[in-house]
Write an enzyme that holds these catalytic residues in place. Structure first.
Site, short mmCIF file in Angstrom:
data_model
loop_
_atom_site.label_atom_id
_atom_site.label_comp_id
_atom_site.label_asym_id
_atom_site.label_seq_id
_atom_site.Cartn_x
_atom_site.Cartn_y
_atom_site.Cartn_z
N CYS A 1 0.82 -1.22 0.00
CA CYS A 1 0.00 0.00 0.00
C CYS A 1 0.85 1.27 0.00
O CYS A 1 0.35 2.35 -0.31
CB CYS A 1 -0.94 0.01 1.21
N CYS B 1 -14.47 -0.12 6.64
CA CYS B 1 -13.42 -0.78 5.87
C CYS B 1 -13.25 -0.10 4.52
O CYS B 1 -14.23 0.24 3.86
CB CYS B 1 -13.78 -2.25 5.64
#
Length: 404
Positions: free
Chosen positions: A87, A227
């Site tokens: 990420c 999320c």
């Protein structure tokens, strides 16, 4: 690392579901915006750092993604460095590009990140996230996820295994501080308001705390709207030496004060956690303190992570994350607005592009060009982006400080 470089131009696509678009299509949109914003032709670029994480799995493009993507855009013969760092991919591209400018190797460079995560084959997508942990030692990840007795049925099958990781971290934080699921829901609600003001965000509806709590359960304490969703998109930045920016007449250069890249390892008890250590290095290199920061974009792949990072980044004291949030300090109009873009949970999380998407938002903030989501008086901004999982922490993290 202390930097001597500026961001001359930025660009981004809308973060969304782009099943009908290619990696090149998305990347070209962001790159051309960044070049136009910097006021230069593509031929001025001397080197490129091209970020992508999932293409080998989702699209089949391996090894030369950057070179393939740049075909036909007017950037020719220059070095192209392909960057993949979970990420933190696009953040790493920025950090490496800025470091090379600081060291004097180049004067005008490009960093971009692009990602396509949506796929008809969900298992293919989940395999990307599963591969962001040590696949040679799966028992270590299982041990971490299950060590507090949680039911991890469905991990990596019906959901990304990273939601189980973040849920475990959230439960630990709840035990340590007394934080509740309602506190985490308040972060989602805050960021939904911020995201509603961002035309590039994937989700723009405003949620209440109750709506977040009532959303579909994923794994305790997380609900669906706590999320980050799958996302496709691209973001880019043109980085220059200060001399080149002056010579080329860049209208509003934003200084890269510092950018620190660090990696996780198997550290023992009593060792400072990776985010806290990395942010301290970044603050020291930039010669600023947490109290000097006016706005923050951080890696809220789940809403509890945002609260955990409040403390790790020194935005408040240990155990004071709930109070910082409830006092309204991290909301627009507060002392230190966090994730004015909507964050990963509302803007979306195209993992190979996320880090430069954060930079795009912070550059707008520091130029006073963020419109209705402008953080008043923004002069110093912080971007934090971590990725992967190793031991009990991120495998890669970048913390960058920008200033006017």
């Amino acid at each position: 690392m202390k930097m001597d470089a500026v961001i001359a131009g930025v660009g981004t696509t809308r973060i969304a579901r782009h099943l009908d678009r290619s990696l090149s299509s998305l990347a070209h949109e962001a790159i051309l915006q960044a070049l136009d914003d910097a006021g230069i032709e593509a031929s001025k670029i001397q080197a490129v750092w091209a970020g992508n994480a999932a293409a080998p799995v989702i699209t089949g493009q391996v090894c030369i993604a950057g070179q393939a993507i740049l075909r036909g855009i007017g950037i020719e013969r220059v070095p192209v460095v392909n960057v993949e760092n979970a990420c933190a991919t696009a953040s790493t591209a920025l950090q490496q590009a800025a470091a090379m400018v600081t060291l004097g190797a180049y004067d005008v460079v490009l960093a971009f990140g692009v990602e396509k995560l949506y796929s008809p084959d969900k298992q293919k997508v989940f395999s990307v996230f599963a591969g962001c942990a040590d696949v040679e030692r799966p028992e270590a990840l299982d041990s971490f996820i299950l060590s507090d007795g949680a039911d991890a049925a469905g991990a990596g099958q019906s959901r990304s295994v990273f939601m189980d990781i973040y849920a475990r971290l959230a439960r630990d934080y709840m035990t340590k501080t007394g934080a509740t699921a309602r506190d985490f829901a308040a972060i989602s609600a805050k960021n939904s308001f911020h995201g509603s003001l961002n035309p590039n965000a994937q989700f723009r509806d405003v949620l209440t705390v109750e709506e977040v709590l009532d959303a579909a359960p994923i794994i305790a304490p997380l609900t669906l709207t706590m999320c980050s969703p799958l996302a496709d998109g691209a973001a880019a930045a043109v980085i220059m030496s200060q001399r080149a920016a002056r010579e080329l007449g860049v209208r509003k250069p934003v200084k890269i004060l510092s950018s620190v890249l660090a990696s996780g390892y198997d550290y023992g008890e009593g060792v400072e956690k990776l985010t806290a250590w990395t942010s301290r290095q970044a603050y020291e290199a930039a010669d600023v303190a947490p109290r000097d920061v006016n706005c923050v974009e951080l890696h809220d792949a789940s809403s509890p992570a945002e609260m955990i990072y409040y403390e790790a980044l020194g935005l408040c004291g240990e155990g004071e994350g709930v109070q910082l949030l409830s006092d309204g300090h991290t909301r627009l109009g507060g002392r230190i607005p966090v994730n004015t873009s909507g964050g990963l949970v509302r803007k979306g999380h195209p993992i190979g592009a996320t880090g430069l998407s954060q930079i795009h938002e912070l550059v707008l903030q520091l130029r006073d060009e963020a419109g209705p989501r402008q953080a008043e008086g923004a002069r110093i901004a912080l971007a934090e982006n971590g990725g992967g999982f190793l031991g009990e922490d991120s495998a890669a993290i970048v913390v960058s400080l920008l200033g006017t």
